[in-house]
Scaffold this motif. Structure first.
Motif, mmCIF file in Angstrom:
data_model
loop_
_atom_site.group_PDB
_atom_site.id
_atom_site.type_symbol
_atom_site.label_atom_id
_atom_site.label_comp_id
_atom_site.label_asym_id
_atom_site.label_seq_id
_atom_site.Cartn_x
_atom_site.Cartn_y
_atom_site.Cartn_z
ATOM 1 N N TYR A 13 0.830 -1.204 0.000
ATOM 2 C CA TYR A 13 0.000 0.000 0.000
ATOM 3 C C TYR A 13 0.867 1.257 0.000
ATOM 4 C CZ TYR A 13 -4.409 -2.516 0.637
ATOM 5 O OH TYR A 13 -5.504 -3.308 0.452
ATOM 6 N N ASP A 15 1.310 3.491 2.040
ATOM 7 C CA ASP A 15 2.057 3.781 3.272
ATOM 8 C C ASP A 15 3.090 2.676 3.566
ATOM 9 O OD1 ASP A 15 0.431 1.705 3.921
ATOM 10 O OD2 ASP A 15 -0.478 2.639 5.683
ATOM 11 N N THR A 17 2.748 -0.497 3.755
ATOM 12 C CA THR A 17 2.277 -1.733 4.367
ATOM 13 C C THR A 17 2.326 -2.842 3.318
ATOM 14 O OG1 THR A 17 0.692 -0.398 5.566
ATOM 15 C CG2 THR A 17 0.367 -2.785 5.631
ATOM 16 N N ALA A 19 0.803 -5.917 2.203
ATOM 17 C CA ALA A 19 -0.432 -6.653 2.490
ATOM 18 C C ALA A 19 -0.393 -8.059 1.908
ATOM 19 C CB ALA A 19 -1.630 -5.886 1.958
ATOM 20 N N PRO A 38 -5.772 -14.573 10.224
ATOM 21 C CA PRO A 38 -6.102 -13.559 11.234
ATOM 22 C C PRO A 38 -6.386 -12.196 10.603
ATOM 23 C CG PRO A 38 -3.770 -14.092 11.290
ATOM 24 C CD PRO A 38 -4.402 -15.060 10.356
ATOM 25 N N SER A 39 -6.943 -11.330 11.409
ATOM 26 C CA SER A 39 -7.232 -9.976 10.943
ATOM 27 C C SER A 39 -5.948 -9.309 10.459
ATOM 28 C CB SER A 39 -7.853 -9.179 12.094
ATOM 29 O OG SER A 39 -8.131 -7.887 11.654
ATOM 30 N N GLY A 40 -6.014 -8.672 9.307
ATOM 31 C CA GLY A 40 -4.851 -7.965 8.769
ATOM 32 C C GLY A 40 -3.931 -8.857 7.968
ATOM 33 N N SER A 41 -4.331 -10.091 7.717
ATOM 34 C CA SER A 41 -3.443 -11.006 7.001
ATOM 35 C C SER A 41 -3.512 -10.812 5.482
ATOM 36 C CB SER A 41 -3.778 -12.451 7.374
ATOM 37 O OG SER A 41 -5.131 -12.719 7.064
ATOM 38 N N GLY A 42 -4.485 -10.054 4.999
ATOM 39 C CA GLY A 42 -4.506 -9.726 3.564
ATOM 40 C C GLY A 42 -5.679 -10.307 2.791
ATOM 41 N N LYS A 43 -6.687 -10.818 3.487
ATOM 42 C CA LYS A 43 -7.825 -11.458 2.800
ATOM 43 C C LYS A 43 -8.593 -10.455 1.934
ATOM 44 C CE LYS A 43 -9.727 -12.801 6.718
ATOM 45 N NZ LYS A 43 -8.739 -12.226 7.668
ATOM 46 N N SER A 44 -8.952 -9.328 2.533
ATOM 47 C CA SER A 44 -9.707 -8.327 1.764
ATOM 48 C C SER A 44 -8.877 -7.778 0.611
ATOM 49 C CB SER A 44 -10.143 -7.182 2.669
ATOM 50 O OG SER A 44 -11.043 -7.660 3.637
ATOM 51 N N THR A 45 -7.591 -7.598 0.845
ATOM 52 C CA THR A 45 -6.703 -7.122 -0.207
ATOM 53 C C THR A 45 -6.748 -8.064 -1.404
ATOM 54 O OG1 THR A 45 -5.270 -6.159 1.471
ATOM 55 C CG2 THR A 45 -4.313 -6.478 -0.718
ATOM 56 N N GLN A 88 -17.028 -6.595 2.546
ATOM 57 C CA GLN A 88 -16.985 -6.710 4.007
ATOM 58 C C GLN A 88 -17.827 -5.595 4.648
ATOM 59 O OE1 GLN A 88 -12.964 -6.906 5.524
ATOM 60 N NE2 GLN A 88 -13.629 -7.760 7.469
ATOM 61 N N GLU A 165 -16.171 -12.142 4.208
ATOM 62 C CA GLU A 165 -16.827 -12.358 5.497
ATOM 63 C C GLU A 165 -18.342 -12.156 5.424
ATOM 64 O OE1 GLU A 165 -14.842 -11.070 8.922
ATOM 65 O OE2 GLU A 165 -12.881 -11.002 7.942
ATOM 66 N N HIS A 197 -13.534 -15.684 9.090
ATOM 67 C CA HIS A 197 -12.916 -15.980 10.394
ATOM 68 C C HIS A 197 -13.666 -17.119 11.070
ATOM 69 C CE1 HIS A 197 -10.391 -12.488 10.762
ATOM 70 N NE2 HIS A 197 -11.380 -11.650 10.535
HETATM 71 N N1 LIG Z 1 -5.904 1.319 2.024
HETATM 72 C C1 LIG Z 1 -4.905 0.803 2.802
HETATM 73 N N2 LIG Z 1 -3.797 1.554 2.968
HETATM 74 C C2 LIG Z 1 -2.794 1.075 3.717
HETATM 75 N N3 LIG Z 1 -2.798 -0.138 4.315
HETATM 76 C C3 LIG Z 1 -3.883 -0.905 4.176
HETATM 77 C C4 LIG Z 1 -4.997 -0.468 3.401
HETATM 78 N N4 LIG Z 1 -5.937 -1.440 3.434
HETATM 79 C C5 LIG Z 1 -5.423 -2.438 4.184
HETATM 80 N N5 LIG Z 1 -4.191 -2.128 4.641
HETATM 81 C C6 LIG Z 1 -3.318 -2.967 5.431
HETATM 82 O O1 LIG Z 1 -3.054 -4.142 4.712
HETATM 83 C C7 LIG Z 1 -3.066 -5.278 5.554
HETATM 84 C C8 LIG Z 1 -4.082 -6.299 5.075
HETATM 85 O O2 LIG Z 1 -5.380 -5.744 5.176
HETATM 86 P P1 LIG Z 1 -6.683 -6.538 4.761
HETATM 87 O O3 LIG Z 1 -7.809 -5.588 4.832
HETATM 88 O O4 LIG Z 1 -6.430 -7.210 3.479
HETATM 89 O O5 LIG Z 1 -6.779 -7.604 5.949
HETATM 90 P P2 LIG Z 1 -7.904 -8.702 6.215
HETATM 91 O O6 LIG Z 1 -7.228 -10.005 6.186
HETATM 92 O O7 LIG Z 1 -9.039 -8.499 5.305
HETATM 93 O O8 LIG Z 1 -8.324 -8.346 7.696
HETATM 94 P P3 LIG Z 1 -9.770 -8.490 8.388
HETATM 95 O O9 LIG Z 1 -9.933 -9.913 8.715
HETATM 96 O O10 LIG Z 1 -9.640 -7.642 9.608
HETATM 97 O O11 LIG Z 1 -10.775 -7.967 7.414
HETATM 98 C C9 LIG Z 1 -3.364 -4.760 6.961
HETATM 99 O O12 LIG Z 1 -2.159 -4.621 7.650
HETATM 100 C C10 LIG Z 1 -3.980 -3.396 6.707
HETATM 101 O O13 LIG Z 1 -3.664 -2.519 7.760
#
Ligand SMILES: Nc1ncnc2c1ncn2[C@@H]1O[C@H](COP(=O)(O)OP(=O)(O)OP(=O)(O)O)[C@@H](O)[C@H]1O
Ligand SMILES: [Mg+2]
Lengths: 228, 302
Positions: A13, A15, A17, A19, A38-45, A88, A165, A197
C-alpha cells in the motif's frame, strides 16, 4: 481450467504496508474456496485485487485465462459484471431502496424492466429479506444488509462470486442459511471464494482452505479445516 | 445501450431523495443569477437615462430685441451650415411669452408682467452633443463679447461636461462589476454542485464497483445539474420579472419626474430585459451541467 490464477502477486500500500507477498494460487472453475487467516493477514486485499478496486504492485492476475493487470479502464466494468462481490462493509447505496440496490446490478447490464421485476424479488426471497424490499439500507440491521449485499452480488448469476466475510454479522442459524445459499450457488457451477474468520463454518463445510498470514500463503489444503 | 427511461426516472428519484442538496443548488443558482441579471438591467437603464439626457442637450441663443431681420436670417443660415448642428428652432418674442404663460399658468408672476420682456431665441440641438463648447464659442468675438445681435448664450456647461465623463466611467465600471458578479455566481454555483457530488462520491464508487460504466454513473448527475441550473434560472427570471415591473419602473418614474426628462428609456424599452432573461436561462442550464461534468471528472475516476 483455472478460473482465477495469481502469479507472484504482491501488494504494497501507499504507506508501505506489505499486504500480500509473492502470492501464487490457482482456483479451478466451479471450486469453493475458503480464504482464512487472522485480521490484517490480507484477505480483503486479495479480493479487492480481483475486482480491480486496487492495483497490484507486482505480478499478474488471470481471470478465465485473461491477464487483468493491463486491462483498459473501459473494460473494467465488463470484468466487474462477471464477478459478484459481497463486500466486508456491504457497500449498499444509501439513497436507494433494497429493491433498487439489487436492481442496480441488472440496470447496469441493460436488463429489461420486466425481467428486473421478476428476478429481484426472487433473489431477495432466496436470502430471506423479501419483506424489506421497499426499505432503505439504514433501516436494516447489519445482518440484513449483509444479505442484501449477497443478493446484489448474485442476482445477475456471475461465473465468479467473491464473499468477504459474508457471515461476519450473523448468528449461527442465519450463517448456516447463508452457507446453504452459497453452496447452492456453487452447485450450479459458480466459482466461490469466501474470506472468513468463522471456524465452525469452515470445519463443517470441508472445502478447500487457503490460509494467509502476514500476506503470505502458509497453507493450502483440500477438504481442509480452519486450523489450530 | 441507451436507456432514457432509466436515466430520467433515476434523475428525478435522485432529486427527490437528495432534496436538500438539490434545493441548495437551485437556490444558489436563483439568487446569484438574479443579482447578476438585476444589476445588468439597472446598468442598462441608467445608461438609457443618461443617453436620453444627452440627446436633450441644447443650446439657447438669445437675440437682441433690436436685431434686424437680415442679421437674424444670416445667423440662422450660418448655424444650419455647421456640421455639428442637428436642428435650429426659432422662437419669436411672442412665442416665448406664450410658452412662459403656459409654463406658469395660475402663477402670480403673470400679473406682474408688463409688455413682453422675453427675448427671441434660437434653440439649437446638436448631432454631436460633446462639441457643445466649441459651438457655443462661435457666438463670441475674439474679445470675448457676444457677436452682434446676440444677447446671451445658455447651456448647462458644467452639467453637460460632467455627464459625458460620468457616462464613460459608469459604463466601464458597470461592465467590470457585471463581470465580477458573473464570475462570483459561476464559482458559487460550481462549488455548490461540486459539494453535492462530493457528498455522494462513495455512492459513485460503489456504482462503479458493481459494474457501472462511467457514462452510466455520469448521465443522471449531468441531468440533475442541468435541471438544478435551469430551474434556478427560471426562478431568477420570475423574480427579475416582478422586481423589474414593480420596483424598477416605479423607481424610474421618480427619476423621470425629478429630472424632467421627456423621453426616457424605461425598463424593457431597450430590449435588454429579454436578452437578460435568455442569458440567465442559458447560463443557468449551462453552468449546472458543466459544473456537474467538471466535478464528476474528479470523482468518477476508475
Ligand atoms: N488502504 C490501505 N492503505 C494502507 N494499508 C492498508 C490499506 N488497506 C489495508 N491495509 C493494510 O493491509 C493489511 C491487510 O489488510 P486486509 O484488509 O487485506 O486484511 P484482512 O485479512 O481483510 O483483515 P480483516 O480480517 O480484519 O478484514 C493490513 O495490515 C492493513 O492494515
Ligand atoms: Mg478484510
Amino acid at each position: 481450467m483455472n478460473m482465477i490464477e495469481f502469479k507472484q502477486v504482491s501488494k504494497i500500500y501507499e504507506d508501505n504496508t506489505v499486504a500480500l507477498k509473492n502470492i501464487n494460487l490457482e482456483i479451478k472453475k466451479g471450486e469453493f474456496l475458503f480464504l482464512v487467516g487472522p485480521s490484517g493477514s490480507g484477505k480483503s486485499t486479495f479480493i479487492k485485487l480481483l475486482i480491480k478496486e486496487i492495483e497490484e504492485t507486482e505480478g499478474s492476475i488471470f481471470i478465465a485465462g485473461r491477464n487483468i493487470c493491463n486491462l483498459k479502464s473501459n473494460r473494467i466494468p465488463q470484468l466487474r459484471r462477471n464477478i459478484g462481490c459481497v463486500f466486508q462493509d456491504f457497500k449498499l447505496l444509501p439513497n436507494k431502496t433494497i429493491f433498487e440496490n439489487v436492481a442496480f446490478t441488472l440496470e447496469v447490464i441493460g436488463k429489461p424492466v420486466y425481467e428486473i421485476k421478476i428476478q429481484v424479488p426472487q433473489v431477495l426471497k432466496l436470502v430471506g429479506i423479501f419483506s424489506k424490499i421497499n426499505s432503505y439500507p439504514h433501516q436494516l440491521s447489519g445482518g440484513e444488509q449483509q444479505r442484501v449485499s449477497i443478493a446484489r452480488a448474485f442476482v445477475n448469476r456471475p461465473p465468479i462470486l467473491l464473499a468477504d466475510e459474508p457471515t461476519g454479522n450473523l448468528d449461527p442459524g442465519t450463517s448456516e442459511g447463508i452457507m446453504k445459499i452459497l453452496s447452492r450457488i456453487n452447485l450450479i457451477g459458480t466459482t466461490v471464494l469466501m474470506a472468513t474468520h468463522d471456524r465452525n463454518i469452515v470445519n463443517s463445510m470441508r472445502r478447500r482452505v487457503v490460509e494467509l498470514e502476514e500476506g503470505e500463503i502458509i497453507r493450502d489444503q483440500k477438504r481442509g479445516v480452519y486450523g489450530d | 445501450m441507451v436507456r432514457p427511461r432509466y436515466f430520467f426516472s433515476e434523475t428525478f428519484i435522485s432529486l427527490r431523495r437528495n432534496f436538500f442538496m438539490g434545493f441548495t443548488a437551485i437556490t444558489t443558482v436563483a439568487i446569484t443569477l438574479f443579482v447578476v441579471g438585476f444589476f445588468t438591467i439597472i446598468v442598462y437603464d441608467i445608461q438609457g437615462i443618461i443617453s436620453s439626457v444627452e440627446s436633450e442637450v441644447e443650446l439657447a441663443v438669445y437675440l437682441e430685441d433690436e436685431i434686424s431681420e437680415e442679421l437674424k436670417d444670416y445667423i440662422e443660415k450660418e448655424v444650419l451650415s455647421w456640421e455639428e448642428t442637428d436642428s435650429v428652432n426659432y422662437v419669436s418674442k411672442d412665442q416665448a411669452l406664450e410658452r412662459f404663460r403656459e409654463q406658469n399658468e395660475g402663477s402670480d408672476i403673470l400679473k406682474e408682467i408688463e409688455g413682453n420682456p422675453l427675448p427671441a431665441s434660437f434653440e439649437i440641438t446638436l448631432s454631436s452633443p460633446e462639441k457643445i463648447d466649441q459651438v457655443a464659442l462661435r457666438f463670441y468675438d475674439k474679445d470675448g463679447n457676444y457677436i452682434e445681435g446676440v444677447n446671451d448664450v445658455i447651456y448647462g456647461k458644467n452639467y453637460v461636461n460632467k455627464l459625458f465623463s460620468i457616462t464613460a466611467i459608469v459604463g466601464t465600471i458597470a461592465l467590470l462589476i457585471i463581470i465580477v458578479l458573473l464570475l462570483a455566481a459561476i464559482v458559487l454555483i460550481f462549488n455548490t454542485i461540486r459539494l453535492s457530488i462530493y457528498a455522494r462520491r462513495k455512492e459513485i464508487e460503489v456504482m462503479k464497483l458493481v459494474g457501472a460504466t462511467n457514462w452510466f454513473v455520469r448521465v443522471p448527475f449531468l441531468f440533475e445539474g442541468f435541471f438544478e441550473g435551469f430551474v434556478g434560472s427560471v426562478i431568477s427570471i420570475i423574480l427579475l420579472y416582478f422586481v423589474g415591473n414593480f420596483l424598477l419602473i416605479r423607481g424610474e418614474r421618480v427619476i423621470v419626474d425629478t429630472m424632467r426628462i421627456k423621453e426616457l428609456a424605461i425598463v424593457g424599452s431597450s430590449g435588454v430585459v429579454l436578452y437578460v432573461y435568455i442569458g440567465v436561462a442559458v447560463l443557468g442550464g449551462l453552468i449546472g451541467i458543466l459544473s456537474s461534468a467538471i466535478a464528476l471528472r474528479r470523482y468518477v475516476k476508475i
